[in-house]
Motif scaffolding. Structure first.
Motif, mmCIF file in Angstrom:
data_model
loop_
_atom_site.group_PDB
_atom_site.id
_atom_site.type_symbol
_atom_site.label_atom_id
_atom_site.label_comp_id
_atom_site.label_asym_id
_atom_site.label_seq_id
_atom_site.Cartn_x
_atom_site.Cartn_y
_atom_site.Cartn_z
ATOM 1 N N UNK A 31 -34.275 -40.767 -31.058
ATOM 2 C CA UNK A 31 -34.437 -41.741 -29.982
ATOM 3 C C UNK A 31 -35.815 -41.521 -29.374
ATOM 4 N N UNK A 32 -36.045 -42.092 -28.182
ATOM 5 C CA UNK A 32 -37.372 -41.995 -27.574
ATOM 6 C C UNK A 32 -37.754 -40.565 -27.208
ATOM 7 N N UNK A 33 -36.775 -39.669 -27.100
ATOM 8 C CA UNK A 33 -37.062 -38.317 -26.594
ATOM 9 C C UNK A 33 -36.747 -37.212 -27.597
ATOM 10 N N UNK A 34 -36.136 -37.551 -28.714
ATOM 11 C CA UNK A 34 -35.729 -36.531 -29.678
ATOM 12 C C UNK A 34 -36.237 -36.864 -31.079
ATOM 13 N N UNK A 35 -36.735 -35.846 -31.772
ATOM 14 C CA UNK A 35 -37.241 -36.004 -33.133
ATOM 15 C C UNK A 35 -36.503 -35.079 -34.086
ATOM 16 N N UNK A 36 -36.369 -35.540 -35.319
ATOM 17 C CA UNK A 36 -35.685 -34.773 -36.357
ATOM 18 C C UNK A 36 -36.641 -34.526 -37.511
ATOM 19 N N UNK A 37 -36.808 -33.244 -37.876
ATOM 20 C CA UNK A 37 -37.647 -32.868 -39.003
ATOM 21 C C UNK A 37 -36.779 -32.253 -40.097
ATOM 22 N N UNK A 38 -37.055 -32.620 -41.350
ATOM 23 C CA UNK A 38 -36.394 -32.013 -42.503
ATOM 24 C C UNK A 38 -37.493 -31.502 -43.426
ATOM 25 N N UNK A 39 -37.354 -30.262 -43.858
ATOM 26 C CA UNK A 39 -38.400 -29.633 -44.652
ATOM 27 C C UNK A 39 -37.779 -28.699 -45.679
ATOM 28 N N UNK A 40 -38.231 -28.802 -46.944
ATOM 29 C CA UNK A 40 -37.788 -27.896 -48.001
ATOM 30 C C UNK A 40 -38.763 -26.731 -48.087
ATOM 31 N N UNK A 41 -38.251 -25.525 -47.971
ATOM 32 C CA UNK A 41 -39.065 -24.317 -48.095
ATOM 33 C C UNK A 41 -38.463 -23.441 -49.184
ATOM 34 N N UNK A 42 -38.922 -23.598 -50.422
ATOM 35 C CA UNK A 42 -38.371 -22.822 -51.524
ATOM 36 C C UNK A 42 -36.911 -23.158 -51.740
ATOM 37 N N UNK A 43 -36.053 -22.158 -51.577
ATOM 38 C CA UNK A 43 -34.617 -22.347 -51.774
ATOM 39 C C UNK A 43 -33.896 -22.679 -50.472
ATOM 40 N N UNK A 44 -34.654 -23.079 -49.459
ATOM 41 C CA UNK A 44 -34.058 -23.312 -48.153
ATOM 42 C C UNK A 44 -34.407 -24.704 -47.626
ATOM 43 N N UNK A 45 -33.399 -25.388 -47.103
ATOM 44 C CA UNK A 45 -33.594 -26.667 -46.432
ATOM 45 C C UNK A 45 -33.615 -26.403 -44.935
ATOM 46 N N UNK A 46 -34.732 -26.687 -44.284
ATOM 47 C CA UNK A 46 -34.866 -26.459 -42.848
ATOM 48 C C UNK A 46 -34.743 -27.786 -42.100
ATOM 49 N N UNK A 47 -33.979 -27.749 -40.997
ATOM 50 C CA UNK A 47 -33.778 -28.915 -40.152
ATOM 51 C C UNK A 47 -34.140 -28.524 -38.722
ATOM 52 N N UNK A 48 -34.999 -29.341 -38.092
ATOM 53 C CA UNK A 48 -35.430 -29.070 -36.724
ATOM 54 C C UNK A 48 -35.104 -30.281 -35.852
#
Length: 815
Positions: free
Chosen positions: A489-506
């Motif tokens: 939304x206007x105030x929240x962001x979602x990041x998805x990132x693959x780091x090797x064997x790991x899926x990172x979500x922020x």
């Protein structure tokens, strides 16, 4: 890269009553694929084979061939038949083929094809991974302007991709071999030293790989591709023959009844037939009289031919009605949209499709079909049925990623992500402290027994895109190689990132971690976990590992955490559930409250008895307009006046608001009262804090109402669809007000408009509710900082509880 498919497992069954042992042939005549030998009575020479082929061709009426290949129909099941002499030899067990052809797929050239490998990888294949020996393994490659890709990273990517799709078993296949090119750049003494160095480096890279038995890293073939007589090329050829003989299925028997159908397939290939329907193939099978395969045998035959790489047949619902007789034809189909800029079409409208694809990483179905209407692609796919089949195959194999919730039912998406086109890397500050800092919740999925398939990140991103659109920066969607940034939304962001064997979500709030909604965090986790589970099921099924009772959660571990000392501090989800706190490597004690948001029970409507309210740091924050809406909806009219007095408004001020905004209903009046309180404090240069709201709520015995201002209704997730991520049409917004009740103030706030803008609308369209609502919708669509989607509008209408949802659902979700 060269894909040389070796002998596959052949069933030891007698389907026609005539089977004999397969003999080993001369290695110089055999590189790959199946060996067809049926008894030792007669051996056909190459000349004999050509003669039989000519006899077979002569036996096929030209008119019938034209009817099959041009009209795609079979009116006479005997139109293509096996010559009677060949049939007789088959029945007598005297037919024998001495040559096994090899299909090669070369990926050398366009880097756009790097992520299309899953279309060509076969479980029993031999793969030659080639790199430029004159550059080395660790020098950045010029073909990748980002500057971080090296031969070593590309080779690792390919090894993991091959083994991710092929799976693992006791079988030694597939086999991966390495070859370096440009040997002509070195003198003989340097060449030997370089080959030794590459062997040592590749051994170091892959010796600890869990599937090392499939990787031949103890020998690097250093070749000169400009010299056809290069002895190292001959050595590589001999080595591939040796691998072919290592096939566990070498020397096994196969059904005699397969041969007629295989000869028909070969004949159709020689006549350049690339695709055929399964129904047509069954008709050809039924024309062979004594050699007819029943349904089970026919299905088994197609699966074996697919595993050998002789054709493409996908035994999955929706894509099992067609057969690709010539797998290399798929390269040409891919070339229609997966291609570098120098190969784009000259026509402006077609070139624009390619440019839009490269800029956004996505393509619409209509644009894709427009590209396929070009020659020679239209020759391969002569009608929409074939195009639709190819589309579904590309989706099945992750060449195209379809935004969906991974639930049952056919998706109606008209736009697809194209991972192989996305080359841009995430910016350097993608997860810097200045960007996310201590305002972020972290979630991680760590793969335990599988290599991450290349398209994994894009499948997860596509699942999230059903509900939350990509953020745009400088006019470009924030979709990157193995990562993406989305607006919740206007105030929240979602990041998805693959780091090797790991899926990172922020998940990051613009102001504070205290203002993250637990409902939103939980919905993101549920969406991604469901998507990951279904993705892994697909890959396990493709590699033969998946069974109905298999719990795929054992293939990944879930961790949650926070940002600590500019690093991600993670702890296993099970540990957080057992303990209230944990101590990280920096000796910092973290409380589990916010990490537990990822598994928050969204069905809970009120605080538990153990709730102590918002934390001290949270009470120092200022409430936004949406917080005031949530608060106003909860407080009963009977105590609201008293609550305002404790906040600092007078009875007279409250009565004036009631009179002025009487037309806007009870909720509208309460909202404007809270707005007037906020303006009053600001005009007196006083800060507006949640602490003030908390004190007033305690005075009226409603202190836990403050906890609920972070709650969000997420039940619309059940109808989330990629079509709802489009911008609503003006014509729809014109008609929508007639389906909505009196909710101008709340709707404006839920859509992100300011109180000042809402007041302006009410003043300009006094006493005209429909015009007020339309003006609110118009302002939202024109001024929204994030993409104004249909889904966002539906969420806002849901919060107002004033109608309009059914109208939008019928408009956009019903055929």
């Amino acid at each position: 890269m060269e894909d040389t498919s070796t002998t596959d497992d052949l069933p030891n069954e007698n389907e026609s009553g005539h089977i004999s042992d397969i003999e080993q042939q001369n290695p110089t005549q055999m590189l790959t694929e199946e060996l067809i030998t049926l008894d030792e009575v007669s051996i056909l020479t190459e000349k004999d084979v050509r003669t039989k082929s000519e006899q077979l061709e002569a036996s096929i009426p030209k008119v019938e061939l034209r009817k099959l290949f041009s009209c795609r129909k079979i009116s006479n099941h005997t139109a293509i038949s096996i010559h009677k002499d060949v049939l007789k030899e088959l029945k007598d067990g005297k037919y024998k083929m001495e040559i096994a052809p090899s299909d090669l797929v070369d990926f050398g050239g366009q880097r756009s094809f790097d992520m299309t490998h899953q279309l060509f990888i076969q479980h029993k294949g031999t793969f030659v991974l080639m790199f430029d020996g004159s550059i080395g393994l660790y020098k950045p490659l010029k073909e990748y302007p980002q500057g971080i890709f090296t031969a070593a990273s590309i080779l690792t990517h390919w090894v993991n991709s091959i083994l991710a799709y092929c799976g693992d078993s006791d079988d030694i296949m597939p086999i991966i071999v390495f070859a370096a090119t440009h040997s002509d750049h070195f003198k003989e003494r340097e060449l030997k030293q370089k080959a030794k160095e590459y062997t040592e480096e590749l051994t170091k890279i892959f010796s600890a790989h869990k599937h090392i038995k499939h990787i031949v890293c103890g020998r690097v073939f250093f070749i000169n591709a400009t010299n056809k007589n290069d002895p190292e090329i001959e050595n590589l050829t001999d080595h591939l023959v040796e691998i072919a003989f290592q096939q566990p299925s070498w020397g096994e028997r196969k059904p005699i009844a397969w041969v007629p159908l295989e000869m028909v397939i070969s004949e159709m290939k020689s006549r350049d037939v690339k695709l055929i329907t399964k129904a047509e193939m069954k008709s050809l099978n039924e024309s062979h009289n004594d050699f007819i395969l029943n349904d089970i045998q026919f299905e088994h035959f197609l699966n074996i031919q697919h595993s050998l790489g002789k054709l493409l047949y996908f035994a999955f619902p929706g894509i099992n009605d067609f057969i690709v007789l010539q797998p290399p034809a798929m390269v040409n189909i891919l070339r229609s949209f997966v291609t570098d800029e120098c190969f784009w079409p000259k026509k402006k409208n077609l070139a624009k499709i390619h440019k839009d694809l490269h800029d956004s990483g996505s393509i619409t179905k209509s644009d894709l079909f427009q590209l396929w209407n070009q020659m020679p692609f239209n020759e391969i796919m002569p009608d929409d049925d074939f195009k639709e089949y190819i589309l579904q195959v590309l989706i099945h194999l992750d060449i195209l990623i379809e935004p969906k919730r991974h639930k049952e039912g056919k998706s109606m998406s008209n736009s697809y992500l194209v991972p192989c086109i996305v080359k841009a890397l995430a910016p350097s500050n993608f997860i810097d402290k200045e960007v996310i800092g201590d305002r972020t919740l972290c979630l991680a999925y760590e793969m335990t027994d599988l290599s991450d398939p290349s398209a994994l990140s894009f499948k997860l991103i596509a699942s999230a895109l059903v509900m939350w659109p990509l953020k745009e920066e400088d006019g470009r969607p924030c979709l990157y190689y193995q990562s993406a940034l989305m607006n919740v939304d206007e105030r929240n962001e979602l990041r998805i990132l693959i780091e090797g064997q790991r899926v990172m979500v922020y998940l990051t709030n613009a102001e504070s971690i205290h203002l993250i909604s637990p409902d939103v965090a939980a919905s993101i986790q549920e969406c991604l976990t469901l998507a990951l589970t279904n993705i892994l099921k697909f890959y396990l099924q493709s590699s033969g590992k998946f069974t109905v009772n298999l719990d795929v959660s054992c293939y990944f571990k879930t961790k949650v955490g926070l940002i600590c000392h500019e690093e991600v501090c993670l702890v296993s989800l099970s540990a957080v559930q057992r303990h209230k706190k944990w101590t990280c490597k920096h000796e910092v004690k973290h409380h589990r409250k916010y990490p537990m948001y990822w598994i928050f029970d969204r069905k809970k409507e009120r605080c538990p008895l153990s709730c102590r309210g918002l934390e001290r740091d949270a009470l120092k924050l200022s409430p936004n307009d949406q917080h005031l809406v949530r608060l106003a909806k909860q407080i009963e009219v009977s105590v609201f006046g008293q609550f305002l007095i404790y906040l600092g408004l007078t009875t007279a001020e409250w009565e004036g608001i009631i009179y002025q905004y009487d037309r806007n209903g009870e909720l509208g009046k309460k909202l404007m009262a809270l707005y007037e309180w906020k303006k009053k404090r600001e005009s007196n240069l006083q800060l507006v804090r949640l602490k003030d709201v908390s004190k007033a709520l305690k005075k009226v015995d409603r202190q836990h109402y403050l906890c609920q201002i972070l709650r969000e209704d997420t039940c619309l997730m059940d109808i989330a669809d990629s079509r709802l991520q489009e911008v609503p049409a003006d014509e729809v917004l014109n008609r929508l007000p007639k389906h909505i009740g009196n909710c101008v103030i709340q709707l404006g706030i839920e859509l992100g408009l300011s109180f000042n803008s809402i007041e302006e609308t009410m003043h300009n369209h006094f006493k005209d509710m429909y015009s007020q609502i339309y003006d609110i919708l118009r302002k939202w669509k024109q001024s929204s900082k994030i993409k104004p989607t249909i889904y966002k509008l539906m969420l806002a209408l849901q919060c107002t509880d004033s109608g309009g949802l059914t109208f939008l659902r019928d408009e956009y979700l019903h055929p």
